[in-house]
Design a protein around this motif. Structure first.
Motif, PDB file in Angstrom:
ATOM      1  N   ALA A  68      -2.342 -38.005 -11.240  1.00 40.65           N
ATOM      2  CA  ALA A  68      -2.272 -37.077 -12.442  1.00 40.65           C
ATOM      3  C   ALA A  68      -1.853 -37.882 -13.669  1.00 40.65           C
ATOM      4  CB  ALA A  68      -1.090 -35.999 -12.114  1.00 40.65           C
ATOM      5  N   PHE A  69      -1.110 -38.846 -13.640  1.00 41.08           N
ATOM      6  CA  PHE A  69      -0.765 -39.687 -14.650  1.00 41.08           C
ATOM      7  C   PHE A  69      -1.824 -40.618 -15.138  1.00 41.08           C
ATOM      8  CE2 PHE A  69       3.512 -38.400 -14.079  1.00 41.08           C
ATOM      9  CZ  PHE A  69       3.750 -38.262 -15.392  1.00 41.08           C
ATOM     10  N   GLU A  70      -2.984 -41.007 -14.443  1.00 44.29           N
ATOM     11  CA  GLU A  70      -4.318 -41.813 -14.653  1.00 44.29           C
ATOM     12  C   GLU A  70      -4.875 -40.922 -15.717  1.00 44.29           C
ATOM     13  OE1 GLU A  70      -7.843 -44.116 -12.323  1.00 44.29           O
ATOM     14  OE2 GLU A  70      -6.860 -42.360 -11.318  1.00 44.29           O
ATOM     15  N   LEU A  71      -4.987 -39.156 -15.146  1.00 45.41           N
ATOM     16  CA  LEU A  71      -5.892 -38.386 -15.787  1.00 45.41           C
ATOM     17  C   LEU A  71      -5.363 -38.168 -17.104  1.00 45.41           C
ATOM     18  CD1 LEU A  71      -6.456 -35.919 -12.983  1.00 45.41           C
ATOM     19  CD2 LEU A  71      -8.102 -37.179 -14.119  1.00 45.41           C
ATOM     20  N   LEU A  72      -3.846 -38.040 -17.244  1.00 51.13           N
ATOM     21  CA  LEU A  72      -3.309 -38.094 -18.393  1.00 51.13           C
ATOM     22  C   LEU A  72      -3.399 -39.121 -19.596  1.00 51.13           C
ATOM     23  CD1 LEU A  72      -1.124 -36.380 -20.110  1.00 51.13           C
ATOM     24  CD2 LEU A  72       0.574 -37.612 -19.098  1.00 51.13           C
ATOM     25  N   THR A  73      -3.278 -40.513 -18.838  1.00 51.88           N
ATOM     26  CA  THR A  73      -3.537 -41.566 -19.723  1.00 51.88           C
ATOM     27  C   THR A  73      -4.918 -41.570 -20.176  1.00 51.88           C
ATOM     28  OG1 THR A  73      -2.073 -42.847 -18.523  1.00 51.88           O
ATOM     29  CG2 THR A  73      -3.541 -44.111 -19.588  1.00 51.88           C
ATOM     30  N   ARG A 133       0.745 -25.802 -38.342  1.00 54.02           N
ATOM     31  CA  ARG A 133       1.379 -26.899 -37.252  1.00 54.02           C
ATOM     32  C   ARG A 133       1.305 -26.043 -36.184  1.00 54.02           C
ATOM     33  NH1 ARG A 133       4.534 -28.198 -42.003  1.00 54.02           N
ATOM     34  NH2 ARG A 133       4.102 -30.339 -42.489  1.00 54.02           N
ATOM     35  N   TYR A 134       0.787 -26.615 -35.273  1.00 56.28           N
ATOM     36  CA  TYR A 134       0.905 -25.864 -33.680  1.00 56.28           C
ATOM     37  C   TYR A 134       0.695 -26.896 -32.475  1.00 56.28           C
ATOM     38  CZ  TYR A 134      -4.408 -26.082 -34.639  1.00 56.28           C
ATOM     39  OH  TYR A 134      -5.670 -26.627 -34.721  1.00 56.28           O
ATOM     40  N   ASP A 135       1.079 -26.219 -31.404  1.00 56.73           N
ATOM     41  CA  ASP A 135       1.300 -26.955 -30.049  1.00 56.73           C
ATOM     42  C   ASP A 135       0.315 -26.426 -29.448  1.00 56.73           C
ATOM     43  OD1 ASP A 135       3.254 -29.058 -30.992  1.00 56.73           O
ATOM     44  OD2 ASP A 135       4.694 -27.198 -30.435  1.00 56.73           O
ATOM     45  N   VAL A 136      -0.668 -27.142 -28.672  1.00 60.43           N
ATOM     46  CA  VAL A 136      -1.615 -26.485 -27.705  1.00 60.43           C
ATOM     47  C   VAL A 136      -1.021 -27.095 -26.362  1.00 60.43           C
ATOM     48  CG1 VAL A 136      -3.851 -26.669 -26.753  1.00 60.43           C
ATOM     49  CG2 VAL A 136      -3.493 -26.798 -29.337  1.00 60.43           C
ATOM     50  N   MET A 137      -0.817 -26.115 -25.476  1.00 57.63           N
ATOM     51  CA  MET A 137      -0.406 -26.770 -24.011  1.00 57.63           C
ATOM     52  C   MET A 137      -1.640 -26.926 -23.222  1.00 57.63           C
ATOM     53  SD  MET A 137       2.431 -25.622 -25.397  1.00 57.63           S
ATOM     54  CE  MET A 137       3.300 -24.464 -26.536  1.00 57.63           C
ATOM     55  N   CYS A 138      -1.269 -27.998 -22.634  1.00 55.98           N
ATOM     56  CA  CYS A 138      -2.496 -28.232 -21.562  1.00 55.98           C
ATOM     57  C   CYS A 138      -1.722 -29.063 -20.358  1.00 55.98           C
ATOM     58  CB  CYS A 138      -3.279 -29.426 -22.190  1.00 55.98           C
ATOM     59  SG  CYS A 138      -3.901 -29.218 -24.003  1.00 55.98           S
ATOM     60  N   LEU A 139      -2.557 -29.064 -19.260  1.00 53.54           N
ATOM     61  CA  LEU A 139      -2.097 -29.819 -17.989  1.00 53.54           C
ATOM     62  C   LEU A 139      -3.112 -30.419 -17.360  1.00 53.54           C
ATOM     63  CD1 LEU A 139      -2.887 -27.910 -15.417  1.00 53.54           C
ATOM     64  CD2 LEU A 139      -1.283 -26.383 -16.205  1.00 53.54           C
ATOM     65  N   VAL A 140      -2.667 -31.559 -16.619  1.00 53.98           N
ATOM     66  CA  VAL A 140      -3.653 -32.111 -15.665  1.00 53.98           C
ATOM     67  C   VAL A 140      -3.036 -31.899 -14.442  1.00 53.98           C
ATOM     68  CG1 VAL A 140      -4.431 -33.893 -17.407  1.00 53.98           C
ATOM     69  CG2 VAL A 140      -2.492 -34.335 -16.028  1.00 53.98           C
ATOM     70  N   SER A 141      -3.773 -31.915 -13.332  1.00 48.86           N
ATOM     71  CA  SER A 141      -3.260 -31.833 -11.904  1.00 48.86           C
ATOM     72  C   SER A 141      -4.054 -32.431 -11.081  1.00 48.86           C
ATOM     73  CB  SER A 141      -3.212 -30.103 -11.609  1.00 48.86           C
ATOM     74  OG  SER A 141      -2.627 -29.804 -10.437  1.00 48.86           O
ATOM     75  N   SER A 142      -3.322 -33.100  -9.973  1.00 47.69           N
ATOM     76  CA  SER A 142      -4.010 -33.538  -9.056  1.00 47.69           C
ATOM     77  C   SER A 142      -3.636 -33.099  -7.497  1.00 47.69           C
ATOM     78  CB  SER A 142      -3.955 -35.270  -8.910  1.00 47.69           C
ATOM     79  OG  SER A 142      -4.606 -35.661  -8.065  1.00 47.69           O
ATOM     80  N   TRP A 143      -4.490 -32.751  -6.725  1.00 44.16           N
ATOM     81  CA  TRP A 143      -4.066 -32.374  -5.467  1.00 44.16           C
ATOM     82  C   TRP A 143      -4.904 -32.989  -4.305  1.00 44.16           C
ATOM     83  CZ3 TRP A 143      -6.944 -29.384  -1.727  1.00 44.16           C
ATOM     84  CH2 TRP A 143      -6.240 -28.831  -0.725  1.00 44.16           C
ATOM     85  N   ARG A 144      -4.096 -33.603  -3.519  1.00 41.07           N
ATOM     86  CA  ARG A 144      -4.741 -34.506  -2.524  1.00 41.07           C
ATOM     87  C   ARG A 144      -4.345 -33.942  -0.855  1.00 41.07           C
ATOM     88  NH1 ARG A 144      -7.749 -36.005  -5.718  1.00 41.07           N
ATOM     89  NH2 ARG A 144      -8.231 -37.879  -6.573  1.00 41.07           N
ATOM     90  N   GLY A 145      -4.413 -32.650  -0.755  1.00 37.63           N
ATOM     91  CA  GLY A 145      -3.837 -32.077   0.253  1.00 37.63           C
ATOM     92  C   GLY A 145      -4.663 -32.667   1.492  1.00 37.63           C
ATOM     93  N   ASP A 146      -3.952 -33.091   2.603  1.00 40.05           N
ATOM     94  CA  ASP A 146      -4.502 -33.382   3.761  1.00 40.05           C
ATOM     95  C   ASP A 146      -3.656 -33.078   4.853  1.00 40.05           C
ATOM     96  OD1 ASP A 146      -2.457 -35.222   3.603  1.00 40.05           O
ATOM     97  OD2 ASP A 146      -3.555 -36.956   3.369  1.00 40.05           O
TER      98      ASP A 146
END
Length: 153
Positions: free
Chosen positions: A97-102, A68-81
């Motif tokens: 970010a939540f759209e990517l996650l979904t 049994r294991y947990d894989v750490m992951c991430l999604v990130s969105s940057w819209r620097g303007d």
């Protein structure tokens, strides 16, 4: 033999299927990170593990081992303007970010056994970090894919 290497490959492929036009990284970031990114097998911190595993023997059988294991992951969105005189918009980065996650979660729900590699892979926890930088807002959602599998003998 652990299923971890094959599962990491399967999760990368899953993220690429979910978002074919988004940068998907196998592990930590490079110097060339795009505005939207999905990182598989990466906790986001050099002091935290990228995968945390527990192996046990099931009932009286000496093998195979249950892992049994947990894989750490991430999604990130940057819209620097901000550096272009635009107004930073934290809401846009959060929503993206939540759209990517979904999208990732939906793809995982279609094949929670990862093609038969595991008994079950599910998203189990998440945490969100939103920052305002000098170049605009960024939203990162770190999430865990929990896996139950039998390791090969």
């Amino acid at each position: 033999m652990s299923t971890i290497p094959a599962v990491l490959d399967a999760l990368v492929a899953l993220a690429e299927r979910a978002w074919p036009h988004v940068q998907v990284l196998d592990g930590g970031p490079t110097t060339n990170v795009e505005r939207d990114v999905i990182e598989i097998g990466y906790s986001g911190s050099p002091t935290e593990p990228d995968v945390r595993s527990t192996m046990t023997r099931e009932q009286l059988d000496m093998q195979p081992d249950m892992e049994r294991y947990d894989v750490m992951c991430l999604v990130s969105s940057w819209r620097g303007d901000a550096h272009r005189g635009g107004r930073p918009d934290a809401r846009t980065t959060r929503e993206r970010a939540f759209e990517l996650l979904t999208g990732f979660r939906s793809e995982l729900a279609k094949d929670s056994r990862l093609g038969g590699l595991v008994m079950m892979a599910t998203m189990s926890t998440l945490d969100m970090v939103a920052d305002q930088t000098d170049d605009g807002p960024v939203c990162t959602v770190r999430f865990v894919v929990h896996v139950d599998a039998f390791a090969d003998a």
